[in-house]
Design an enzyme around this catalytic site. Structure first.
Site, PDB file in Angstrom:
ATOM      1  N   CYS A  83       0.844  -1.189   0.000  1.00  0.00           N
ATOM      2  CA  CYS A  83       0.000   0.000   0.000  1.00  0.00           C
ATOM      3  C   CYS A  83       0.886   1.249   0.000  1.00  0.00           C
ATOM      4  O   CYS A  83       1.719   1.411   0.883  1.00  0.00           O
ATOM      5  CB  CYS A  83      -0.885   0.001   1.241  1.00  0.00           C
ATOM      6  SG  CYS A  83      -1.811   1.519   1.468  1.00  0.00           S
ATOM      7  N   ASP A 106      23.334  -0.850 -16.744  1.00  0.00           N
ATOM      8  CA  ASP A 106      23.323  -2.124 -16.055  1.00  0.00           C
ATOM      9  C   ASP A 106      22.218  -2.989 -16.676  1.00  0.00           C
ATOM     10  O   ASP A 106      21.096  -2.516 -16.848  1.00  0.00           O
ATOM     11  CB  ASP A 106      23.007  -1.826 -14.584  1.00  0.00           C
ATOM     12  CG  ASP A 106      23.130  -3.048 -13.714  1.00  0.00           C
ATOM     13  OD1 ASP A 106      22.842  -4.157 -14.195  1.00  0.00           O
ATOM     14  OD2 ASP A 106      23.517  -2.872 -12.548  1.00  0.00           O
ATOM     15  N   CYS A 131      -5.333  -0.193   5.929  1.00  0.00           N
ATOM     16  CA  CYS A 131      -5.925   1.157   6.003  1.00  0.00           C
ATOM     17  C   CYS A 131      -7.072   1.220   5.006  1.00  0.00           C
ATOM     18  O   CYS A 131      -7.480   0.214   4.450  1.00  0.00           O
ATOM     19  CB  CYS A 131      -4.872   2.251   5.750  1.00  0.00           C
ATOM     20  SG  CYS A 131      -4.375   2.449   4.027  1.00  0.00           S
TER      21      CYS A 131
HETATM   22 ZN   LIG Z   1      -2.732   1.018   3.515  1.00  0.00          ZN
END
Ligand SMILES: [Zn+2]
Length: 409
Positions: free
Chosen positions: A197, A333, A216
């Site tokens: 998140c 790279d 959340c």
């Molecule tokens: Zn969250």
């Protein structure tokens, strides 16, 4: 449109002459040098050139050149459009694009992800289109999170209308401080950079296209537009066949983003969609070049997510040439090669070339994909039977092939 102040007029005119000189001397297509000269003479030139125009800024890790092209095509329904068609996506390129179309009331600008806050502040663009964020070569996850955070700050407190892909959690987070957002379910093929998140760092739960944070309230917003295979769904629920000429699911996703941007400018789908169908190639991408009866279709892929999109477009029945360089714009790279799953190429004739062909050869060998190593692209093409072949190349390898065929468009 109002007249530019004298100094800006002069800077813009000198920039255009520098661009012409650059083209005449074969040093490039002139789209950057002209803008650089203009900005040296008048640092505020971009703001002045953007003033009084209706602008859309298009940004993403992948697909921004193509989507810029599609939106430009759709907005031609309204009038003249200034655009940086060849991917010169930093302020010098924007100055150059706007200088070349001084009278155009509309502008569609491809913007490098890192420059988006600056270009938005300078131009005051009314519409911003945000599509996807993933690692480019060696960027790390923390870097693209910081980038999204800068987008949030730049969009906050402005009247900008954002068109954003809600299938990409990081883009959603980056866009969600904007005053007005139109959410598009544009799909997300590359998910490796978004398991956390962006708001709290907790794990993201995914179920089909939907996603939500377990810890959340951050979750996927309800989309107004969506793409379902080859159909676009508009906010009224009407279905439109995306029978565009550009191949692959990634381009159908770019097309639905373009339709949503066009709608923000007042162009309805029934007028925008025929314009999208007119686009057959974008700055050399998807172009087919021919030599001695071999028809090579050119696919560009600049990063791990881009390789997945190219595999989706490549025809599994055809041989495929892969070309990898590691010059500045490619990233020096090549360890990103290990992020890409090449097993999908098993069973096809695979030819490997480019300056870093040995790096790619090792990667394919470990993935147990048989291949033929070729010193040059010319040699690889000559080894094909007459007929079609797909070519996937990273940035400078792609440009080398393009210039070998006279900057094919
Ligand atoms: Zn969250």
């Amino acid at each position: 449109m109002t007249q530019l102040p004298l100094r800006a007029q002069l800077a813009s005119a000198l920039g255009r002459s520098a661009a012409t000189l650059s083209r005449m001397t074969g040093r490039g297509d002139g789209s950057v040098i002209g803008g650089r000269v203009g900005l040296l003479l008048e640092p505020d030139l971009l703001r002045k050139l953007a003033h009084d125009r209706k602008l859309a800024l298009i940004s993403a890790t992948n697909g921004k050149t193509t989507t810029t092209r599609l939106v430009t095509s759709a907005l031609l329904e309204l009038g003249e459009v200034a655009t940086n068609a060849f991917g010169a996506n930093m302020p010098a390129g924007h100055v150059s694009a706007l200088s070349q179309h001084k009278g155009a009331p509309y502008g569609v600008l491809e913007v490098d992800e890192k420059y988006l806050p600056e270009v938005l502040d300078t131009t005051g663009a009314g519409v911003v289109c945000l599509m996807n964020l993933s690692r480019d070569q060696m960027d790390r996850a923390a870097e693209i999170w910081l980038l999204a955070q800068k987008w949030r700050r730049a969009l906050s407190g402005k009247p900008t209308h954002v068109i954003a892909n809600c299938d990409d959690p990081l883009v959603t987070w980056g866009a969600s401080t904007a005053a007005k957002v139109t959410w598009v379910a544009g799909g997300q093929r590359w998910k490796e950079d978004s398991w956390c998140c962006p708001e709290c760092g907790g794990p993201l739960d995914r179920k089909d296209a939907d996603w939500a944070c377990r810890e959340c309230t951050f979750h996927r917003p309800e989309p107004q537009w969506a793409v379902d295979d080859d159909v676009a769904l508009d906010p009224a629920g009407e279905r439109w066949l995306l029978d565009i000429q550009l191949p692959g699911q990634a381009n159908r996703s770019n097309a639905v983003m373009a339709l949503a941007v066009a709608a923000a400018f007042g162009v309805p789908v029934d007028r925008a969609l025929p314009r999208l169908r007119e686009v057959t190639s974008v700055a050399g991408r998807y172009t087919t070049v021919e030599r001695d009866g071999r028809y090579a279709r050119l696919l560009l892929s600049k990063n791990p997510a881009g390789w997945l999109e190219a595999f989706d477009v490549a025809d599994p029945q055809l041989p495929i040439i892969l070309s990898v360089n590691a010059q500045g714009p490619d990233g020096r790279d090549t360890s990103w090669l290990w992020d890409v799953d090449y097993r999908i190429l098993r069973g096809r004739p695979v030819f490997v070339t480019g300056e870093r062909r040995l790096d790619l050869a090792l990667r394919l060998d470990v993935a147990e994909v048989p291949f033929t190593l070729c010193d040059t692209f010319t040699e690889a093409l000559a080894m094909q039977p007459p007929g079609k072949v797909d070519v996937i190349a990273n940035y400078t390898a792609f440009q080398q092939i393009r210039s070998e065929f006279g900057r094919a468009v």
